[in-house]
Motif scaffolding. Structure first.
Motif, PDB file in Angstrom:
ATOM      1  N   ILE A  96     -24.126  49.924  71.973  1.00 28.82           N
ATOM      2  CA  ILE A  96     -24.528  48.790  72.798  1.00 28.82           C
ATOM      3  C   ILE A  96     -24.469  47.498  71.986  1.00 28.82           C
ATOM      4  CG2 ILE A  96     -26.006  50.171  74.302  1.00 28.82           C
ATOM      5  CD1 ILE A  96     -28.423  48.990  72.740  1.00 28.82           C
ATOM      6  N   ARG A  97     -23.809  47.533  70.830  1.00 29.34           N
ATOM      7  CA  ARG A  97     -23.741  46.360  69.952  1.00 29.34           C
ATOM      8  C   ARG A  97     -22.428  45.611  70.202  1.00 29.34           C
ATOM      9  NH1 ARG A  97     -27.631  46.868  65.866  1.00 29.34           N
ATOM     10  NH2 ARG A  97     -28.553  48.956  65.748  1.00 29.34           N
ATOM     11  N   PRO A  98     -22.482  44.463  70.851  1.00 33.33           N
ATOM     12  CA  PRO A  98     -21.239  43.766  71.207  1.00 33.33           C
ATOM     13  C   PRO A  98     -20.386  43.380  70.005  1.00 33.33           C
ATOM     14  CG  PRO A  98     -23.157  42.361  71.618  1.00 33.33           C
ATOM     15  CD  PRO A  98     -23.674  43.727  71.334  1.00 33.33           C
ATOM     16  N   ASN A  99     -21.014  43.013  68.889  1.00 31.75           N
ATOM     17  CA  ASN A  99     -20.242  42.626  67.708  1.00 31.75           C
ATOM     18  C   ASN A  99     -19.499  43.817  67.113  1.00 31.75           C
ATOM     19  OD1 ASN A  99     -21.582  40.291  68.244  1.00 31.75           O
ATOM     20  ND2 ASN A  99     -22.467  40.021  66.214  1.00 31.75           N
TER      21      ASN A  99
ATOM     22  N   GLU B 147     -21.596  42.934  81.397  1.00 26.02           N
ATOM     23  CA  GLU B 147     -20.758  42.131  82.295  1.00 26.02           C
ATOM     24  C   GLU B 147     -20.383  40.786  81.678  1.00 26.02           C
ATOM     25  OE1 GLU B 147     -22.606  43.820  86.526  1.00 26.02           O
ATOM     26  OE2 GLU B 147     -22.933  41.738  85.943  1.00 26.02           O
ATOM     27  N   GLU B 148     -21.319  40.175  81.014  1.00 26.65           N
ATOM     28  CA  GLU B 148     -21.130  38.823  80.505  1.00 26.65           C
ATOM     29  C   GLU B 148     -20.219  38.768  79.281  1.00 26.65           C
ATOM     30  OE1 GLU B 148     -21.625  34.687  80.280  1.00 26.65           O
ATOM     31  OE2 GLU B 148     -22.248  36.063  81.874  1.00 26.65           O
ATOM     32  N   GLU B 149     -20.287  39.801  78.439  1.00 29.79           N
ATOM     33  CA  GLU B 149     -19.704  39.671  77.110  1.00 29.79           C
ATOM     34  C   GLU B 149     -18.648  40.699  76.734  1.00 29.79           C
ATOM     35  OE1 GLU B 149     -21.409  39.028  72.557  1.00 29.79           O
ATOM     36  OE2 GLU B 149     -22.775  39.131  74.263  1.00 29.79           O
ATOM     37  N   ILE B 150     -18.653  41.860  77.359  1.00 27.60           N
ATOM     38  CA  ILE B 150     -17.826  42.953  76.847  1.00 27.60           C
ATOM     39  C   ILE B 150     -16.762  43.454  77.819  1.00 27.60           C
ATOM     40  CG2 ILE B 150     -17.876  45.313  75.950  1.00 27.60           C
ATOM     41  CD1 ILE B 150     -20.696  44.823  74.994  1.00 27.60           C
ATOM     42  N   LEU B 151     -17.113  43.616  79.076  1.00 29.84           N
ATOM     43  CA  LEU B 151     -16.258  44.366  79.996  1.00 29.84           C
ATOM     44  C   LEU B 151     -14.857  43.778  80.148  1.00 29.84           C
ATOM     45  CD1 LEU B 151     -18.783  45.414  82.805  1.00 29.84           C
ATOM     46  CD2 LEU B 151     -18.145  46.613  80.694  1.00 29.84           C
ATOM     47  N   GLU B 152     -14.758  42.466  80.272  1.00 29.09           N
ATOM     48  CA  GLU B 152     -13.432  41.861  80.447  1.00 29.09           C
ATOM     49  C   GLU B 152     -12.565  42.057  79.209  1.00 29.09           C
ATOM     50  OE1 GLU B 152     -12.254  40.812  83.247  1.00 29.09           O
ATOM     51  OE2 GLU B 152     -14.177  41.118  84.268  1.00 29.09           O
TER      52      GLU B 152
ATOM     53  N   LYS C 154     -31.093  40.539  87.643  1.00 34.43           N
ATOM     54  CA  LYS C 154     -30.878  39.557  86.587  1.00 34.43           C
ATOM     55  C   LYS C 154     -29.518  39.758  85.925  1.00 34.43           C
ATOM     56  CE  LYS C 154     -35.730  38.889  85.290  1.00 34.43           C
ATOM     57  NZ  LYS C 154     -36.693  38.835  84.163  1.00 34.43           N
ATOM     58  N   SER C 155     -28.878  38.659  85.599  1.00 28.22           N
ATOM     59  CA  SER C 155     -27.649  38.721  84.812  1.00 28.22           C
ATOM     60  C   SER C 155     -28.044  38.714  83.339  1.00 28.22           C
ATOM     61  CB  SER C 155     -26.745  37.527  85.143  1.00 28.22           C
ATOM     62  OG  SER C 155     -25.537  37.612  84.442  1.00 28.22           O
ATOM     63  N   ASN C 156     -28.492  39.871  82.856  1.00 25.20           N
ATOM     64  CA  ASN C 156     -29.022  39.964  81.494  1.00 25.20           C
ATOM     65  C   ASN C 156     -27.950  39.613  80.460  1.00 25.20           C
ATOM     66  OD1 ASN C 156     -29.346  42.528  83.241  1.00 25.20           O
ATOM     67  ND2 ASN C 156     -31.402  42.281  82.410  1.00 25.20           N
TER      68      ASN C 156
END
Length: 306
Positions: free
Chosen positions: A151-154, A180-185, A297-299
């Motif tokens: 779960i670590r985006p970096n 959704e905000e940082e990884i999926l795309e 919420k868009s966490n």
């Protein structure tokens, strides 16, 4: 059940994955759960060497020995453990990853693992060594594809840049929309599949959400306070237009094109039956999907950077 391609590999996995961590240690009971999942069209089983310190893999190996060719088998490694003392430490070294695969193959009674994942990871890991181990294992035919559970985006970003991973397992649900905000795309752009976990949010997104809220939700969930959580669950139930909450929860994460499969845990066969009952080829209507986004919420990731 519909099957989707895992990344760029030649592996196709069912829309639902059976997460085997909760199978327990009763071999007969565990086999009943696995057989039920297979009968319901699930072809993908997910385990890890650390689960019950290797016993989970042993139980699965015994349960599927006559059905191996029909199953996509995933296991994970990186937690260097002792079965005797029941303790462990993080070890993503090339030497340990190679040793761990050999041990998993023995416990699973198979000569190959379909999908092999690093079971965690930090930004300070010797990633080049870990990736080299994975690539060599793949070339040797011991694994067919590899990825990372994180779960670590970096950390995920580094593996996108450095490796040829085919999949990432991550926490993603209506109540945890951080990916959704940082990884999926980014994963879509590199043809890397997402296998979700925690999509029923510890049972909070289930038909028994009121009962489970009392057990697990009164103190809140992620950035939801207890009262906010209950209010959100009630609003989700109202917006679902009569569709059971577990179906809504699974269809919500499947709706995103990055999602290949949703992991469902089960400690009894009835849970498998409940979660495989919906027709997942019939997706969530756009109107309901957008309404659910407005309700929840868009966490964003505030921690888990290192």
């Amino acid at each position: 059940m519909e099957k989707q391609q895992l990344g760029k590999s030649d592996i196709y996995i069912s829309r639902l994955t059976l997460g085997c961590m909760s199978l327990g240690t009763d071999r007969k009971h565990a086999k009943e759960i696995i057989d039920t999942a297979l009968d319901r069209g699930i072809n993908h089983l997910d385990t890890a060497d650390l689960y019950d310190f290797g016993l989970n893999e042993e139980i699965i190996g015994e349960a599927i020995k006559d059905k191996r060719k029909d199953i996509i088998l995933t296991t994970k490694a990186g937690n260097h453990f002792s079965k005797e003392s029941k303790n462990w430490f993080w070890d993503p070294s090339k030497e340990y990853i190679t040793e761990a695969v050999k041990n998993s193959l023995k416990r699973l009674k198979t000569d190959y693992i379909d999908f092999f994942m690093l079971h965690g990871g930090t930004i300070n890991d010797p990633m080049d060594d870990t990736i080299e181990a994975m690539e060599e294992l793949k070339q040797a035919g011991w694994i067919r594809a590899y990825g990372i559970s994180s779960i670590r985006p970096n950390v995920i970003q580094k593996y996108i840049e450095k490796s040829s991973i085919d999949g990432v397992m991550m926490q993603y649900s209506l109540l945890d929309r951080r990916p959704e905000e940082e990884i999926l795309e980014k994963l879509i752009a590199h043809n890397i599949s997402v296998i979700t976990r925690g999509s029923l949010a510890k049972g909070l997104l289930s038909v028994n959400y009121k009962e489970n809220f009392i057990k697990k939700g009164e103190e809140g969930f992620l950035d939801y306070t207890g009262p906010e959580l209950m209010n959100t669950l009630e609003n989700i139930a109202e917006a679902s237009e009569g569709i059971p909450l577990n179906e809504i929860a699974i269809k919500y994460v499947i709706k995103h094109p990055a999602t290949t499969s949703v992991t469902i845990g089960a400690s009894k066969r009835e849970q498998v039956l409940e979660n495989t009952r919906p027709d997942f080829t019939n997706g969530l209507p756009d109107t309901v999907y957008e309404k659910l986004k407005q309700i929840t919420k868009s966490n964003v990731y505030k921690e888990h950077r290192s």
